[in-house]
Each structure stands twice: as C-alpha cells, then as structure tokens.
Design a protein around this motif. Structure first.
Motif, short mmCIF file in Angstrom:
data_model
loop_
_atom_site.label_atom_id
_atom_site.label_comp_id
_atom_site.label_asym_id
_atom_site.label_seq_id
_atom_site.Cartn_x
_atom_site.Cartn_y
_atom_site.Cartn_z
N PRO A 188 0.83 -1.22 0.00
CA PRO A 188 0.00 0.00 0.00
C PRO A 188 0.86 1.27 0.00
N GLU A 189 1.96 1.25 0.75
CA GLU A 189 2.85 2.42 0.78
C GLU A 189 3.50 2.62 -0.58
N GLY A 190 3.97 1.52 -1.17
CA GLY A 190 4.61 1.60 -2.49
C GLY A 190 3.67 2.17 -3.53
N SER A 191 2.41 1.76 -3.48
CA SER A 191 1.40 2.29 -4.41
C SER A 191 1.23 3.78 -4.23
N ASP A 192 1.18 4.23 -2.98
CA ASP A 192 1.04 5.67 -2.71
C ASP A 192 2.26 6.44 -3.21
N PHE A 193 3.46 5.91 -2.95
CA PHE A 193 4.68 6.58 -3.40
C PHE A 193 4.72 6.65 -4.92
N LYS A 194 4.33 5.55 -5.55
CA LYS A 194 4.35 5.45 -7.01
C LYS A 194 3.43 6.49 -7.65
N LYS A 195 2.30 6.75 -7.02
CA LYS A 195 1.35 7.74 -7.56
C LYS A 195 1.92 9.15 -7.53
N THR A 196 2.73 9.45 -6.52
CA THR A 196 3.24 10.81 -6.38
C THR A 196 4.56 11.04 -7.12
N LEU A 197 5.21 9.96 -7.55
CA LEU A 197 6.51 10.10 -8.21
C LEU A 197 6.54 11.07 -9.39
N PRO A 198 5.64 10.93 -10.36
CA PRO A 198 5.73 11.84 -11.52
C PRO A 198 5.63 13.32 -11.13
N GLU A 199 4.70 13.63 -10.23
CA GLU A 199 4.55 15.03 -9.81
C GLU A 199 5.75 15.48 -8.99
N ALA A 200 6.27 14.61 -8.14
CA ALA A 200 7.44 14.97 -7.33
C ALA A 200 8.65 15.26 -8.22
N VAL A 201 8.81 14.49 -9.28
CA VAL A 201 9.90 14.73 -10.22
C VAL A 201 9.68 16.05 -10.95
N GLU A 202 8.46 16.25 -11.42
CA GLU A 202 8.15 17.45 -12.19
C GLU A 202 8.31 18.73 -11.38
N THR A 203 7.94 18.68 -10.10
CA THR A 203 8.00 19.89 -9.26
C THR A 203 9.24 19.91 -8.37
N THR A 204 10.16 18.99 -8.58
CA THR A 204 11.34 18.84 -7.74
C THR A 204 10.94 18.76 -6.28
N CYS A 205 9.95 17.93 -6.03
CA CYS A 205 9.45 17.66 -4.68
C CYS A 205 8.90 18.93 -4.02
N GLY A 206 8.26 19.75 -4.82
CA GLY A 206 7.74 21.02 -4.34
C GLY A 206 6.70 20.90 -3.25
N LYS A 207 5.96 19.78 -3.21
CA LYS A 207 4.92 19.60 -2.19
C LYS A 207 5.41 18.74 -1.03
#
Length: 122
Positions: free
Chosen positions: A54-73
C-alpha cells in the motif's frame, strides 16, 4: 472573534494542502535502504514489474509530480527520506534507476533540477 478563528483555520488548511500528506513522514527509510530485497521490491513496484505494498502504491502515484515539481509539495522530512532512498537506488541498482528516470521523466526535462535536489542543493 469566532470569525477570526475560522478564517485562521481556513488559511492553515489552505497552506497544508500545498504539501503531501504527512502520513508517511515516519516511514522507516533506514530499514528499506538497508534491506536490498525490500528495496528491489519497491523499485519493481515503481517500474510496474512487481507487486506494490500500500505504501509503495502511494509513493508510485506521487513520483511523476514529485519529479516534475522537484518535490515542491514535500515536507522537509519527506525530502530527506526521498534523497536517502534515491541515493540507495542509484548506488545499488543503477540500471533500474535509469529505468525509473526514463519512466517518470521521459523527455529529461526535469533531470538537472531533480539531480540537484537529490544532491541537496535545491
């Protein structure tokens, strides 16, 4: 007075929405990066090559946005945890790291900024 308290709560909620959920701030990163089998399972999850926790799924969902925003959130704790995990993947599984980069930043548009972030200079 009551109106001021409600307004203050709304402001706090608005700023909190600009960050990822702190639910995983205390995720045990040290266990993950010290257990290669576990680390590899997470990498396979992120690459759609294996099952996800479940944690891996949550992390996986946020990866593209985290890369795009350089972990802005990301909170500071999340930024530190992400840096540790990515450095471990880069060192222990460089080929899979390259696959992750291609998957989450296919054009390479965010690579330089994200590399700086990982090194701690962003």
């Amino acid at each position: 007075m009551r109106g001021l308290i409600v307004f203050a709560c709304l402001i706090v909620a608005a700023f909190a929405a600009d960050k990822y959920n702190s639910k995983y701030d205390n995720f045990d990163v040290e266990t993950l990066i010290s257990n290669d089998r576990l680390l590899k399972a997470y990498v396979n999850c992120f690459l759609d090559k294996g099952r996800c926790t479940p944690e891996g799924s949550d992390f996986k969902k946020t990866l593209p946005e985290a890369v795009e925003t350089t972990c802005g959130k990301c909170t500071e704790k999340q930024k530190n945890n992400i840096r540790k995990v990515i450095k471990a993947i880069q060192q222990k599984h460089p080929k899979q790291w390259d696959e992750l980069v291609k998957k989450n930043d296919p054009t390479g548009k965010h690579r330089d900024d994200f590399d700086k972030f990982i090194q701690g200079s962003s």
